[in-house]
Structures are given as C-alpha cells and as structure tokens.
Design an enzyme around this catalytic site. Structure first.
Site, PDB file in Angstrom:
ATOM      1  N   ALA A  80       0.868  -1.180   0.000  1.00  0.00           N
ATOM      2  CA  ALA A  80       0.000   0.000   0.000  1.00  0.00           C
ATOM      3  C   ALA A  80       0.897   1.221   0.000  1.00  0.00           C
ATOM      4  O   ALA A  80       1.249   1.761   1.046  1.00  0.00           O
ATOM      5  CB  ALA A  80      -0.912  -0.024   1.216  1.00  0.00           C
ATOM      6  N   VAL A  81       1.308   1.610  -1.192  1.00  0.00           N
ATOM      7  CA  VAL A  81       2.251   2.720  -1.352  1.00  0.00           C
ATOM      8  C   VAL A  81       1.478   3.941  -1.860  1.00  0.00           C
ATOM      9  O   VAL A  81       0.627   3.818  -2.746  1.00  0.00           O
ATOM     10  CB  VAL A  81       3.388   2.321  -2.325  1.00  0.00           C
ATOM     11  CG1 VAL A  81       4.321   3.507  -2.577  1.00  0.00           C
ATOM     12  CG2 VAL A  81       4.163   1.133  -1.770  1.00  0.00           C
ATOM     13  N   GLY A  82       1.779   5.104  -1.272  1.00  0.00           N
ATOM     14  CA  GLY A  82       1.073   6.336  -1.657  1.00  0.00           C
ATOM     15  C   GLY A  82      -0.383   6.251  -1.246  1.00  0.00           C
ATOM     16  O   GLY A  82      -0.712   5.734  -0.169  1.00  0.00           O
ATOM     17  N   LYS A  83      -1.263   6.698  -2.130  1.00  0.00           N
ATOM     18  CA  LYS A  83      -2.684   6.771  -1.769  1.00  0.00           C
ATOM     19  C   LYS A  83      -3.332   5.397  -1.592  1.00  0.00           C
ATOM     20  O   LYS A  83      -4.459   5.308  -1.100  1.00  0.00           O
ATOM     21  CB  LYS A  83      -3.436   7.569  -2.835  1.00  0.00           C
ATOM     22  CG  LYS A  83      -3.076   9.043  -2.836  1.00  0.00           C
ATOM     23  CD  LYS A  83      -3.972   9.828  -3.770  1.00  0.00           C
ATOM     24  CE  LYS A  83      -3.540  11.286  -3.827  1.00  0.00           C
ATOM     25  NZ  LYS A  83      -4.096  11.966  -5.010  1.00  0.00           N
ATOM     26  N   TYR A  84      -2.645   4.353  -1.999  1.00  0.00           N
ATOM     27  CA  TYR A  84      -3.232   3.007  -1.873  1.00  0.00           C
ATOM     28  C   TYR A  84      -3.417   2.582  -0.412  1.00  0.00           C
ATOM     29  O   TYR A  84      -4.033   1.566  -0.147  1.00  0.00           O
ATOM     30  CB  TYR A  84      -2.404   1.967  -2.642  1.00  0.00           C
ATOM     31  CG  TYR A  84      -2.683   1.947  -4.142  1.00  0.00           C
ATOM     32  CD1 TYR A  84      -2.455   3.070  -4.921  1.00  0.00           C
ATOM     33  CD2 TYR A  84      -3.154   0.793  -4.769  1.00  0.00           C
ATOM     34  CE1 TYR A  84      -2.689   3.059  -6.289  1.00  0.00           C
ATOM     35  CE2 TYR A  84      -3.395   0.774  -6.141  1.00  0.00           C
ATOM     36  CZ  TYR A  84      -3.163   1.906  -6.897  1.00  0.00           C
ATOM     37  OH  TYR A  84      -3.406   1.878  -8.243  1.00  0.00           O
ATOM     38  N   HIS A 191      -6.706 -14.852 -14.477  1.00  0.00           N
ATOM     39  CA  HIS A 191      -7.165 -13.460 -14.571  1.00  0.00           C
ATOM     40  C   HIS A 191      -8.634 -13.424 -15.020  1.00  0.00           C
ATOM     41  O   HIS A 191      -8.998 -14.107 -15.974  1.00  0.00           O
ATOM     42  CB  HIS A 191      -6.283 -12.722 -15.583  1.00  0.00           C
ATOM     43  CG  HIS A 191      -6.392 -11.238 -15.515  1.00  0.00           C
ATOM     44  ND1 HIS A 191      -7.544 -10.558 -15.833  1.00  0.00           N
ATOM     45  CD2 HIS A 191      -5.492 -10.301 -15.146  1.00  0.00           C
ATOM     46  CE1 HIS A 191      -7.342  -9.256 -15.679  1.00  0.00           C
ATOM     47  NE2 HIS A 191      -6.099  -9.080 -15.256  1.00  0.00           N
ATOM     48  N   PRO A 192      -9.458 -12.626 -14.320  1.00  0.00           N
ATOM     49  CA  PRO A 192     -10.893 -12.637 -14.650  1.00  0.00           C
ATOM     50  C   PRO A 192     -11.212 -12.000 -16.005  1.00  0.00           C
ATOM     51  O   PRO A 192     -12.287 -12.236 -16.562  1.00  0.00           O
ATOM     52  CB  PRO A 192     -11.514 -11.792 -13.525  1.00  0.00           C
ATOM     53  CG  PRO A 192     -10.408 -10.893 -13.070  1.00  0.00           C
ATOM     54  CD  PRO A 192      -9.145 -11.701 -13.224  1.00  0.00           C
ATOM     55  N   TYR A 194      -9.748 -12.411 -18.998  1.00  0.00           N
ATOM     56  CA  TYR A 194      -9.354 -13.071 -20.251  1.00  0.00           C
ATOM     57  C   TYR A 194      -9.688 -14.556 -20.312  1.00  0.00           C
ATOM     58  O   TYR A 194      -9.290 -15.241 -21.247  1.00  0.00           O
ATOM     59  CB  TYR A 194      -7.828 -12.927 -20.468  1.00  0.00           C
ATOM     60  CG  TYR A 194      -7.362 -11.490 -20.471  1.00  0.00           C
ATOM     61  CD1 TYR A 194      -7.416 -10.735 -21.645  1.00  0.00           C
ATOM     62  CD2 TYR A 194      -6.901 -10.880 -19.312  1.00  0.00           C
ATOM     63  CE1 TYR A 194      -7.012  -9.413 -21.648  1.00  0.00           C
ATOM     64  CE2 TYR A 194      -6.497  -9.554 -19.299  1.00  0.00           C
ATOM     65  CZ  TYR A 194      -6.556  -8.828 -20.468  1.00  0.00           C
ATOM     66  OH  TYR A 194      -6.162  -7.513 -20.471  1.00  0.00           O
ATOM     67  N   GLU A 261       3.643  -8.735 -13.881  1.00  0.00           N
ATOM     68  CA  GLU A 261       2.609  -9.696 -14.311  1.00  0.00           C
ATOM     69  C   GLU A 261       3.046 -10.429 -15.581  1.00  0.00           C
ATOM     70  O   GLU A 261       2.796 -11.622 -15.742  1.00  0.00           O
ATOM     71  CB  GLU A 261       1.275  -8.987 -14.537  1.00  0.00           C
ATOM     72  CG  GLU A 261       0.142  -9.935 -14.892  1.00  0.00           C
ATOM     73  CD  GLU A 261      -1.201  -9.215 -14.922  1.00  0.00           C
ATOM     74  OE1 GLU A 261      -1.954  -9.312 -13.943  1.00  0.00           O
ATOM     75  OE2 GLU A 261      -1.496  -8.555 -15.948  1.00  0.00           O
TER      76      GLU A 261
HETATM   77  N1  UDP Z   1       0.402  -0.193  -5.708  1.00  0.00           N
HETATM   78  C1  UDP Z   1       0.577   0.715  -4.680  1.00  0.00           C
HETATM   79  N2  UDP Z   1       0.646   2.045  -4.967  1.00  0.00           N
HETATM   80  C2  UDP Z   1       0.553   2.527  -6.255  1.00  0.00           C
HETATM   81  C3  UDP Z   1       0.362   1.601  -7.288  1.00  0.00           C
HETATM   82  C4  UDP Z   1       0.298   0.243  -6.990  1.00  0.00           C
HETATM   83  O1  UDP Z   1       0.651   0.325  -3.511  1.00  0.00           O
HETATM   84  O2  UDP Z   1       0.604   3.761  -6.424  1.00  0.00           O
HETATM   85  C5  UDP Z   1       0.370  -1.644  -5.381  1.00  0.00           C
HETATM   86  C6  UDP Z   1      -0.962  -2.038  -4.737  1.00  0.00           C
HETATM   87  O3  UDP Z   1      -0.748  -3.133  -3.871  1.00  0.00           O
HETATM   88  C7  UDP Z   1      -1.781  -2.461  -5.940  1.00  0.00           C
HETATM   89  C8  UDP Z   1      -0.713  -3.167  -6.780  1.00  0.00           C
HETATM   90  O4  UDP Z   1       0.475  -2.411  -6.579  1.00  0.00           O
HETATM   91  O5  UDP Z   1      -2.866  -3.296  -5.563  1.00  0.00           O
HETATM   92  C9  UDP Z   1      -1.029  -3.269  -8.287  1.00  0.00           C
HETATM   93  O6  UDP Z   1      -1.460  -2.040  -8.807  1.00  0.00           O
HETATM   94  P1  UDP Z   1      -2.983  -1.800  -9.242  1.00  0.00           P
HETATM   95  O7  UDP Z   1      -3.883  -2.499  -8.268  1.00  0.00           O
HETATM   96  O8  UDP Z   1      -3.198  -0.337  -9.433  1.00  0.00           O
HETATM   97  O9  UDP Z   1      -3.041  -2.557 -10.641  1.00  0.00           O
HETATM   98  P2  UDP Z   1      -4.370  -3.150 -11.328  1.00  0.00           P
HETATM   99  O10 UDP Z   1      -4.885  -4.226 -10.424  1.00  0.00           O
HETATM  100  O11 UDP Z   1      -5.335  -2.017 -11.439  1.00  0.00           O
HETATM  101  O12 UDP Z   1      -3.865  -3.664 -12.635  1.00  0.00           O
END
Ligand code: UDP
Ligand code: MN
Length: 312
Positions: A80-84, A191-192, A194, A261
């Site tokens: 959970a980096v930044g706003k996450y 992955h949901p 595809y 990924e």
């Molecule tokens: N993540 C984060 N901060 C960010 C971007 C990503 O912490 O600014 C981490 C977070 O755990 C997130 C994961 O990286 O769930 C994958 O990114 P994201 O969920 O945005 O990708 P998506 O599932 O939308 O492809």
C-alpha cells in the site's frame, strides 16, 4: 521431519513430506465423493493434471481438518504505497472474515506511510506487521518492485518459519471463503478479464527482446499479478526469477507490457503451477457476474486511476 501417522502401527518412524502426504482425522464423517457427479460447466483440471479450483469441487471441512493437523502457517503480503493506503482497512477487515479463518496467519503490509496504518483487530494466532518501503513517482515501479521486497522478506524473516505465502493486491476485498483448498506448491490465479479468450488475445509480452516474451500460439492461461502464492520455497524461486528477469530487461532498456505480471506469466508457462485457482479468487467488481462464477471470494474494487496513482 519425523512424524507418526495414525494408521501406522509399527514403532518405526517414517519420513513424511507434509505437502504430499495428507492425513485425515480418524472416523471423520463427510459427504461421499463421486467421480461421475460433479461440476460439468467448467474445466477442473489442467492438461498437466493440476486441479483448477472452483466452488463445489472441494470439501472445505475435510481440507481444513487435514491441514489443521499440520498446524500450517500462512503469510500474506500486501503493498500500500502512496494513496493506496486507503484500501488497507477493508482489505484487512475482510481478510479477518474470510482468509484462512482459524489458521495461523501473518499479514505483512509494505507501505511508505506507516503512520496511516488503520487499526484492525486481529483474532488469536493472526498478526499484521508493517514494513516501510520507499515511495515512487511511477506506479509501474511500485508494482514491479514487489517481487524484490517479497524476496527480501522471505530471506530475512520467513525462511524456516512459514509454510505457505500468498501475494495479493491491496485494492481488493474478500467476499467469500479463501482457505486450505488453495494450498499447493506453486499456485496461480486465472485473470478474470481473459479466461474466455483465445490465447492470441492475452496481453503477454510480445517483444522477443524481453525475457518475459511469449510468442503468439504459446502459453496456457493468462494469470493475475494481483494474486499468486504457494509453498514458501516455490514462491521464493518465482519472485527471485521474476525480479532477476525484470532487472535484466531494465538493463537493456525494456519494461514488459504489464511489468511483473508479464514476467509471472512467462514463469508460470515454463514452471507449471501445481494448482490453479479459478477467477473466483480474483474477480473485478466492474465485471458483470457470469453463471460459472458461483461465488466471488476476492475482488478488485472499482477505482479511479487518475485519483490514486502517482502517474498515468
Ligand atoms: N500499488 C501501490 N501504490 C501505487 C500503485 C500500486 O501500492 O501507487 C500496489 C498495490 O498493492 C496495488 C498493486 O500495486 O494493488 C497493483 O497495482 P494496481 O492495483 O493499481 O493494478 P491493477 O490491479 O489495477 O492492474
Ligand atoms: Mn489491483
């Protein structure tokens, strides 16, 4: 490890591999299994004979009673980096309700904002530990470096004490049971987005210069970067390999289409997962519900990328 199992009457001990040798408690009563009746609307085994886990293909009580005897320990990692950080509260609270309930669980939260950690009450034998990681102004870097931080966590803390590990996206919530049915050596999640598509449409890395390259006509499934796991040793090998390949690409000035990924998909194509989890194990809230999805266990929440990511 030396271990006496219940039907072994001799005084001799035998060497048991817990991951392969499943011991049920004596006289446990449960529904009779069948080899002619079961789900017919989905495929439940891969061409290399790994189970594909769907609702109604397993008996959770039976599985739990087998793994309870092994007193397994399960780690989950989440970034959970930044706003996450805003996603952490729901993630942790719903994990308490659905993720390996009744087992030893340790969740490692990696964040650059440890002061914003929500207080979540954990049940007995369950814990959360926070590890501080640097911020980044690129979401691609945050996402991809997870492999490196998980590798370090395993080396520094988990080796010798943890049996299984799952690496999960934070922007998601648990809605249903996720437990011992998901345990195996190397575990991938379909992955949901595809799973009904021909593989030519999978967003694999298509440039041959990248070490994540998969050519058109190759590959099995498209797997999620947002959920994978397995035994500690298998996941250690996976994260180490994906990190090395990602960094080797970077040295050549190339970043795979979907960062880690893409590398995970290449890894899982060569190193076949021993268990595959159906999209029940990582759905997306915006996907329309489909008939074969009888339960959603874990699902990515709808989010506004422009609001929460450091870059677009
Ligand atoms: N993540 C984060 N901060 C960010 C971007 C990503 O912490 O600014 C981490 C977070 O755990 C997130 C994961 O990286 O769930 C994958 O990114 P994201 O969920 O945005 O990708 P998506 O599932 O939308 O492809
Ligand atoms: Mn996500």
């Amino acid at each position: 490890m030396l271990y006496f199992y219940s039907s072994y009457r001799s005084t001799e001990s035998v060497r048991i591999n817990h991951a392969l040798h499943l011991v049920a408690p004596d006289h446990l009563l449960y529904q009779q299994p069948s080899i002619v009746k079961g789900r017919t609307d989905v495929v439940t085994v891969t061409p290399w004979l790994a189970p594909i886990v769907w609702e109604k293909t397993f008996n959770p009580e039976l599985l739990d009673s087998i793994y309870r005897q092994q007193n397994i320990s399960v780690v989950a990692t989440v970034f959970a980096v930044g706003k996450y950080v805003m996603f952490l509260k729901d993630f942790l609270e719903t994990a308490e309700q659905h993720f390996f309930v009744g087992f030893r669980v340790h969740i490692y939260v990696f964040t650059d904002r440890p002061d914003e950690m929500p207080q979540v009450e954990m049940a007995t034998n369950r814990a959360v530990t926070v590890r501080t990681v640097p911020s980044s102004n690129r979401w691609q870097t945050i996402s991809a470096r997870r492999m490196e931080f998980i590798q370090t966590l395993i080396e520094e803390k988990l080796q010798g004490s943890t049996d299984y590990i799952f690496c999960l996206d934070v922007d998601s919530k648990f809605h249903g049971h996720w437990g011992t049915e998901s345990l195996s050596g190397l575990v991938a999640v379909i992955h949901p987005g595809y799973y009904r598509d021909p593989r030519s449409k999978f967003p694999y890395e298509r440039r041959a210069q990248s070490s994540a390259y998969i050519a058109v006509g190759e590959g099995d499934f498209y797997y999620c970067g947002g959920a994978f796991g397995g035994s500690l040793d298998e996941v250690y090998l996976l994260v180490k390999t994906c990190r090395l390949n990602f960094e080797a690409d970077a040295a050549e000035g190339i970043e795979a289409t979907w960062q880690e990924e893409s590398h995970l998909n290449r890894y899982m194509w060569i190193n076949k997962p021993s268990k595959v989890l159906s999209p029940e194990y990582l759905w997306q809230d915006f996907n329309p519900r489909r008939q074969e999805i009888r339960i959603i266990r874990f699902s990515g929440v709808d989010k506004n990328y422009a609001d929460i990511r450091p870059n677009n």
